[in-house]
Design a protein around this motif. Structure first.
Motif, PDB file in Angstrom:
ATOM      1  N   LYS A  96       0.837  -1.208   0.000  1.00 21.56           N
ATOM      2  CA  LYS A  96       0.000   0.000   0.000  1.00 21.56           C
ATOM      3  C   LYS A  96       0.871   1.257   0.000  1.00 21.56           C
ATOM      4  CE  LYS A  96      -4.124  -1.929   0.251  1.00 21.56           C
ATOM      5  NZ  LYS A  96      -5.167  -1.718  -0.788  1.00 21.56           N
ATOM      6  N   LYS A 120     -12.129   7.836   7.666  1.00 21.99           N
ATOM      7  CA  LYS A 120     -12.936   7.066   8.615  1.00 21.99           C
ATOM      8  C   LYS A 120     -12.598   7.431  10.057  1.00 21.99           C
ATOM      9  CE  LYS A 120     -13.626   2.929   5.740  1.00 21.99           C
ATOM     10  NZ  LYS A 120     -13.229   1.492   5.568  1.00 21.99           N
ATOM     11  N   GLN A 121     -11.317   7.767  10.273  1.00 22.86           N
ATOM     12  CA  GLN A 121     -10.857   8.091  11.621  1.00 22.86           C
ATOM     13  C   GLN A 121     -10.083   9.407  11.596  1.00 22.86           C
ATOM     14  OE1 GLN A 121      -9.441   4.512  13.983  1.00 22.86           O
ATOM     15  NE2 GLN A 121      -9.113   3.702  11.916  1.00 22.86           N
ATOM     16  N   THR A 172      -1.917   4.369   8.401  1.00 17.68           N
ATOM     17  CA  THR A 172      -3.227   4.281   9.042  1.00 17.68           C
ATOM     18  C   THR A 172      -3.120   4.778  10.489  1.00 17.68           C
ATOM     19  OG1 THR A 172      -2.818   2.043   9.848  1.00 17.68           O
ATOM     20  CG2 THR A 172      -3.804   2.257   7.643  1.00 17.68           C
ATOM     21  N   GLU A 180      -8.385   6.664   2.851  1.00 12.39           N
ATOM     22  CA  GLU A 180      -9.625   5.991   3.235  1.00 12.39           C
ATOM     23  C   GLU A 180      -9.696   5.822   4.751  1.00 12.39           C
ATOM     24  OE1 GLU A 180     -12.225   1.982   2.125  1.00 12.39           O
ATOM     25  OE2 GLU A 180     -10.281   2.349   1.181  1.00 12.39           O
ATOM     26  N   ASP A 181      -8.616   5.368   5.349  1.00 16.04           N
ATOM     27  CA  ASP A 181      -8.566   5.205   6.798  1.00 16.04           C
ATOM     28  C   ASP A 181      -8.638   6.563   7.488  1.00 16.04           C
ATOM     29  OD1 ASP A 181      -7.701   3.263   9.181  1.00 16.04           O
ATOM     30  OD2 ASP A 181      -6.511   5.089   9.368  1.00 16.04           O
ATOM     31  N   ASN A 185      -0.701   9.778   4.436  1.00 18.43           N
ATOM     32  CA  ASN A 185      -1.873   9.191   5.071  1.00 18.43           C
ATOM     33  C   ASN A 185      -2.625   8.260   4.132  1.00 18.43           C
ATOM     34  OD1 ASN A 185      -1.811  10.454   7.693  1.00 18.43           O
ATOM     35  ND2 ASN A 185      -2.369  12.364   6.686  1.00 18.43           N
ATOM     36  N   ASP A 186      -3.085   7.150   4.675  1.00 16.05           N
ATOM     37  CA  ASP A 186      -4.038   6.295   3.968  1.00 16.05           C
ATOM     38  C   ASP A 186      -5.364   7.059   3.995  1.00 16.05           C
ATOM     39  OD1 ASP A 186      -6.260   4.407   3.708  1.00 16.05           O
ATOM     40  OD2 ASP A 186      -4.745   2.827   3.807  1.00 16.05           O
TER      41      ASP A 186
END
Length: 254
Positions: free
Chosen positions: A21, A69-70, A26, A65-66, A62-63
């Motif tokens: 990735k 979400k957070q 994350t 998507e994660d 940064n991820d």
């Protein structure tokens, strides 16, 4: 493990270990790194901390998507725990950067003591392209390091730049052939580990003493703007475009 932590000969190596990735970070990875720094600080056998990635990638930042979400909400968030741990590390921190270092992958380097880059390293801080603002006190530290105009170019346009320019800016100590980076960083870390630990720590403390309060204040200001901008229309358009694999359209916003 997405973050690997190894310790040997007085050196603690914290490594991004999610190459499939592109080492995108994350919340769990931030927490692991924060805990790793805290443990290294508390362990008297650790004299040097090394931050590293893989030969082809440091971190893609940064991820997203994660991250969505957070999102970070304050000092207790893993990303801020990591920032605090790195910024406050009393022991020398050496970074080995190969491949891309995106976003926080570049801004974290401003808080390291020695930064060595492979000749394939590529740096970027694309916060404006995501409808966001600088973080990790980069809006204070980069202008001081590189000069206002050069910092403005990197932070306002958010475009990538190569290792040689990073060295000219003062962000990187030295550029090395990619196949020599890890061994060179290991040798530099070993030199630090062999020195009197108290001398190295106090030298670092004295160099950073004058700017500590300003860095904290700037990080707090950036964090306030960053959290607000995360939910603003510009960021929503940028993230939506990213996931839809299209170019964002910011012309509708003033």
């Amino acid at each position: 493990m997405d973050i690997s932590i190894e310790q040997a000969n007085g050196i603690c190596t914290i490594r991004f270990n999610r190459p499939e990735k592109k080492n995108a970070i994350t919340a769990a990875m931030y927490q692991s790194m924060a805990d790793g720094f805290t443990a290294a600080e508390a362990d008297p056998s650790v004299r040097v901390i090394v931050l590293a990635g893989h030969p082809g990638i440091f971190t893609a930042g940064n991820d997203l998507e994660d991250f969505m979400k957070q999102p970070p909400t304050g000092g207790a968030s893993p990303v801020f725990q990591f920032m605090s741990a790195l910024k406050g590390a009393s022991k020398p921190v050496v970074a080995a950067v190969a491949g891309a270092a995106v976003g926080v992958g570049t801004t974290m380097l401003l808080h390291c003591d020695l930064v060595y880059a492979a000749d394939n390293a590529r740096f970027s801080m694309p916060f404006s392209q995501l409808g966001l603002c600088p973080e990790f006190s980069s809006s204070l530290l980069l202008p001081r390091l590189a000069g206002y105009q050069r910092a403005a170019e990197k932070l306002m346009l958010g475009e990538a730049f190569l290792a040689d320019e990073a060295q000219q800016m003062g962000l990187v100590n030295r550029v090395l052939p990619a196949d020599e980076l890890q061994s060179f960083v290991a040798a530099q870390a070993a030199k630090l580990a062999a020195l009197p630990a108290s001398s190295v720590r106090i030298t670092k403390q004295l160099m950073k003493r004058g700017a500590a309060a300003e860095i904290d204040e700037q990080m707090a200001a950036e964090g306030e703007h960053f959290r607000r901008m995360l939910t603003a229309p510009e960021a929503k358009e940028a993230f939506t475009a990213f996931f839809e694999k299209r170019k964002p359209d910011f012309s509708q916003f003033s």
